[in-house]
Design a protein around this motif. Structure first.
Motif, short mmCIF file in Angstrom:
data_model
loop_
_atom_site.label_atom_id
_atom_site.label_comp_id
_atom_site.label_asym_id
_atom_site.label_seq_id
_atom_site.Cartn_x
_atom_site.Cartn_y
_atom_site.Cartn_z
N ASP A 32 5.05 -28.46 16.82
CA ASP A 32 4.96 -28.14 15.65
C ASP A 32 3.65 -27.81 15.38
OD1 ASP A 32 4.90 -27.84 12.78
OD2 ASP A 32 5.44 -30.12 12.40
N ALA A 33 3.35 -26.64 14.78
CA ALA A 33 2.02 -26.34 14.46
C ALA A 33 1.13 -26.62 13.28
CB ALA A 33 1.77 -24.48 14.58
N GLY A 34 1.94 -27.11 12.60
CA GLY A 34 1.50 -27.92 11.19
C GLY A 34 2.14 -27.13 10.04
N PRO A 35 1.22 -27.25 8.99
CA PRO A 35 1.75 -26.58 7.61
C PRO A 35 1.65 -25.13 7.95
CG PRO A 35 0.26 -28.34 7.25
CD PRO A 35 0.08 -28.04 8.57
N ILE A 36 2.83 -24.56 7.38
CA ILE A 36 2.88 -23.09 7.37
C ILE A 36 2.64 -22.33 6.10
CG2 ILE A 36 4.58 -21.05 7.87
CD1 ILE A 36 5.97 -23.09 9.83
N HIS A 147 2.91 -21.36 28.05
CA HIS A 147 3.25 -22.30 27.22
C HIS A 147 3.14 -21.98 25.75
CE1 HIS A 147 2.24 -26.17 24.72
NE2 HIS A 147 3.39 -26.55 25.62
N ASP A 148 1.93 -21.58 25.30
CA ASP A 148 1.43 -21.41 23.94
C ASP A 148 2.34 -20.17 23.47
OD1 ASP A 148 -0.27 -23.58 24.59
OD2 ASP A 148 -2.11 -22.23 24.18
N LEU A 149 2.47 -19.27 24.10
CA LEU A 149 3.13 -17.92 23.39
C LEU A 149 4.63 -18.46 22.99
CD1 LEU A 149 3.01 -15.15 22.70
CD2 LEU A 149 3.59 -14.47 25.03
N ALA A 150 5.40 -19.10 23.87
CA ALA A 150 6.65 -19.58 23.65
C ALA A 150 6.89 -20.32 22.28
CB ALA A 150 7.31 -20.34 24.90
N LEU A 151 5.96 -21.35 22.06
CA LEU A 151 5.87 -22.10 20.96
C LEU A 151 5.12 -21.41 19.90
CD1 LEU A 151 6.29 -24.34 23.38
CD2 LEU A 151 4.85 -25.79 21.85
N ALA A 152 4.21 -20.45 20.18
CA ALA A 152 4.01 -19.55 18.90
C ALA A 152 5.19 -18.59 18.45
CB ALA A 152 2.77 -18.59 19.26
N VAL A 153 6.01 -18.46 19.14
CA VAL A 153 7.22 -17.53 18.61
C VAL A 153 8.03 -18.37 17.82
CG1 VAL A 153 9.20 -16.19 19.48
CG2 VAL A 153 7.22 -15.91 20.65
N VAL A 154 8.36 -19.54 18.39
CA VAL A 154 8.96 -20.39 17.40
C VAL A 154 8.36 -20.71 16.26
CG1 VAL A 154 10.03 -22.77 17.31
CG2 VAL A 154 10.26 -21.39 19.38
N ASP A 155 7.27 -21.05 16.31
CA ASP A 155 6.22 -21.52 14.95
C ASP A 155 6.50 -19.98 14.04
OD1 ASP A 155 5.32 -23.78 16.24
OD2 ASP A 155 3.44 -22.78 16.75
N THR A 156 6.21 -19.02 14.46
CA THR A 156 6.26 -17.77 13.79
C THR A 156 7.57 -17.38 12.94
OG1 THR A 156 4.67 -16.86 15.03
CG2 THR A 156 6.02 -15.29 13.70
N SER A 157 8.74 -17.73 13.85
CA SER A 157 10.11 -17.76 13.23
C SER A 157 10.42 -18.55 12.08
CB SER A 157 11.27 -18.03 14.57
OG SER A 157 10.90 -16.90 15.60
N ARG A 158 9.84 -19.92 12.33
CA ARG A 158 10.05 -20.73 10.93
C ARG A 158 9.17 -20.30 10.15
NH1 ARG A 158 7.52 -25.04 11.85
NH2 ARG A 158 8.30 -26.34 10.29
N ALA A 159 7.99 -19.78 10.00
CA ALA A 159 6.97 -19.42 9.11
C ALA A 159 7.65 -18.32 8.38
CB ALA A 159 5.70 -18.99 9.64
#
Length: 261
Positions: A32-36, A147-159
């Motif tokens: 979880d990258a935090g608040p979006i 690692h980070d790019l995969a999670l960033a894609v998920v973060d962005t999809s949620r955002a």
């Protein structure tokens, strides 16, 4: 990317939630990258990277990666402003969420907290005299892509309330910029012929890692995390194993090869 993966077709509605999509569920701990927020600009990220460049010694291994990453982020920012991305908001959000992962690792170390396992080798070896600048740069790229790019894609999809498939064009375009930068890094930081003769294992070591394979792995990991996002325990375990496996590759890339002075 892998030839078996086809890009998603462009359409004005491609970032709209599918009619049958379920309400968004909270992500598993560890990704979880935090608040979006509604929209994020690249400029503050560039400012932060420039500040780190000023604060660290050029010989610092993390500083070596930071210089490379600053150049990448500036290049992506210029591409966004020039209209190289069909969806400027999606590209910007992905770029910023991507950068936040690295900056979070930096902040963790500054606070004397262990960073993600993928980043630990770089921070542990950052002042090792036997590690070459090229190794530092590629170890950072490995952690950030694998690692980070995969999670960033998920973060962005949620955002953006979309799916990873909707971000495939942005993912590929960012990956293309990274590939060009990797080539430049190898050209600029590769030791000269005399040093290569002494450190012959470097060629073999670097041949064991591929940015293209790392990108393909990140895309698969992002899609997998998205599919299991409503199974928090499984998603957390998947993210943790991804983190550790990428960290293991990073430790290999940082095998000391240079002669001590």
């Amino acid at each position: 990317m892998a030839q078996t993966r086809q890009s998603s077709p462009q359409s004005p509605e491609r970032l709209t939630r599918p009619p049958d999509a379920e309400p968004s569920a909270g992500p598993a701990d560890g990704w979880d990258a935090g608040p979006i927020g509604p929209f994020l600009a690249v400029d503050p990220v560039v400012d932060r990277l420039r500040a780190l460049r000023t604060a660290w010694s050029p010989a610092d291994g993390v500083a070596v990666f930071n210089r490379v990453y600053l150049t990448v982020t500036e290049e992506i920012g210029r591409a966004i402003e020039a209209g190289a991305f069909a969806d400027r908001k999606a590209a910007t959000t992905l770029d910023v969420r991507f950068a936040e992962r690295y900056l979070a690792a930096v902040d963790a170390v500054a606070a004397d907290v262990a960073p993600p396992a993928c980043w630990r080798p770089l921070f542990d070896y950052r002042r090792h005299p036997g590690v070459l600048p090229l190794q530092f740069a590629l170890a950072g790229i490995n952690a950030h892509i694998g690692h980070d790019l995969a999670l960033a894609v998920v973060d962005t999809s949620r955002a953006l309330d979309c799916t990873p498939a909707d971000l495939e064009d942005e993912f590929d375009r960012v990956g293309d910029v990274l590939a060009l930068m990797e080539e430049r890094v190898r050209e600029e930081l590769m030791p000269g012929p005399d040093l290569l003769e002494v450190t012959d294992p470097l060629t073999h070591l670097l041949g064991c890692w591929s940015l293209e394979r790392a990108r393909d792995g990140a895309w698969l990991a992002a899609r997998s995390l998205w599919q299991i996002r409503r199974l928090p325990a499984l998603a957390e375990e998947f993210a943790e194993r991804l983190d550790r496996s990428v960290g293991l590759v990073g430790r290999m890339l940082l095998t000391p090869l240079a002669r001590r002075p």
